[in-house]
Design an enzyme around this catalytic site. Structure first.
Site, short mmCIF file in Angstrom:
data_model
loop_
_atom_site.label_atom_id
_atom_site.label_comp_id
_atom_site.label_asym_id
_atom_site.label_seq_id
_atom_site.Cartn_x
_atom_site.Cartn_y
_atom_site.Cartn_z
CB CYS A 54 -1.09 -0.02 1.18
SG CYS A 54 -2.51 1.14 0.94
NE ARG A 85 -10.30 4.53 1.73
CZ ARG A 85 -9.17 5.14 1.82
NH1 ARG A 85 -9.06 6.06 1.67
NH2 ARG A 85 -8.14 4.35 1.84
CG HIS A 121 -4.00 -3.74 3.40
ND1 HIS A 121 -2.65 -3.15 4.19
CD2 HIS A 121 -4.35 -2.57 2.75
CE1 HIS A 121 -2.45 -2.05 3.66
NE2 HIS A 121 -3.28 -1.66 2.96
#
Length: 240
Positions: free
Chosen positions: A93, A127, A190
């Protein structure tokens, strides 16, 4: 033999459980009889990067990226050479973004990156969040969880980690996810990524051992991944 793992900027770039990646590497090495040292490198530390076998970096907010920027740029030449030399690295990320040329915020400000990966990232106003599955020719199906608004674009000759089956990936246009560059794996996944994708953990470990003169074939004794595989099966069935 002792294997040394460096966490890059865990104080500011470890918001989404990415410490779990370091823990997986540590435990898989220890179960195979290796000693493990973990070093945290934060801004201002004088870490000897030449002694590191595996580098790990995590996710963070724009403010965290700004905090670490000067130190990262000061150490960029070292990291770039180590990447060329084949040192295995896992960048997630925010650190994935900062291993590129720049990250441009919504306000148009540019956070200059280390220019190790041939990528550029531009902040978006939407997002990309949820469970994600990608397919990699090298690693098979990779499962994880993405949560980012930055849209990363690879140079035409840059190899992605995989193609998106479910989710968004690097951006909203090309169905690519992550980057494979030398022995770097960079991704938005993640979860953390390694517990449910032990094949990637063993790739990083194997490359580290090869650089220390230990054949991955002999150093990577088989580990019972029954629980990891069950977690993968569940993750593959989860909705977006």
């Amino acid at each position: 033999m002792k294997i040394t793992i460096a966490q890059l900027y865990p104080r500011d770039m470890n918001l989404y459980g990415d410490w779990g990646n370091t823990l997986v590497l540590k435990k898989r090495l220890e179960r195979r009889g290796f000693d493990v040292e973990i070093i945290d490198h934060n801004p201002g530390d004088s870490t000897d990067f030449s002694k590191i076998d595996i580098f790990v970096g995590g996710g963070g907010q724009d403010s965290g990226q700004t905090i670490i920027q000067n130190d990262l740029l000061a150490r960029a030449d070292e990291l770039r050479q180590l990447a060329k030399d084949g040192v295995p690295m896992l960048m997630i990320c925010g650190m994935y973004q900062l291993f590129g040329r720049f990250f441009r915020t919504l306000k148009g400000e540019e956070i200059v990156g280390a220019n190790i990966l041939p990528i550029e990232t531009i902040a978006g106003d939407e997002r990309m969040i949820g469970n994600i599955v990608i397919k990699s020719q090298e690693f098979g199906d990779i499962v994880g969880y993405e949560n980012h608004s930055g849209q990363t674009f690879l140079d035409k000759t840059t190899k992605p980690l995989g193609q998106v089956i479910k989710g968004a990936g690097n951006n909203m246009t090309d169905a690519n996810e992550g980057v494979r560059y030398n022995n770097i794996i960079a991704t938005y996944l993640h979860g953390p990524i390694l517990p449910k994708n032990p094949q990637i953990a063993d790739f990083l470990i194997g490359e580290a051992l090869e650089r220390r003169g230990v054949s991955a074939d002999s150093g990577l004794e088989k580990i019972d991944d029954t629980l990891a595989n069950k977690a993968r099966e569940i993750a593959l069935k989860l909705s977006r």
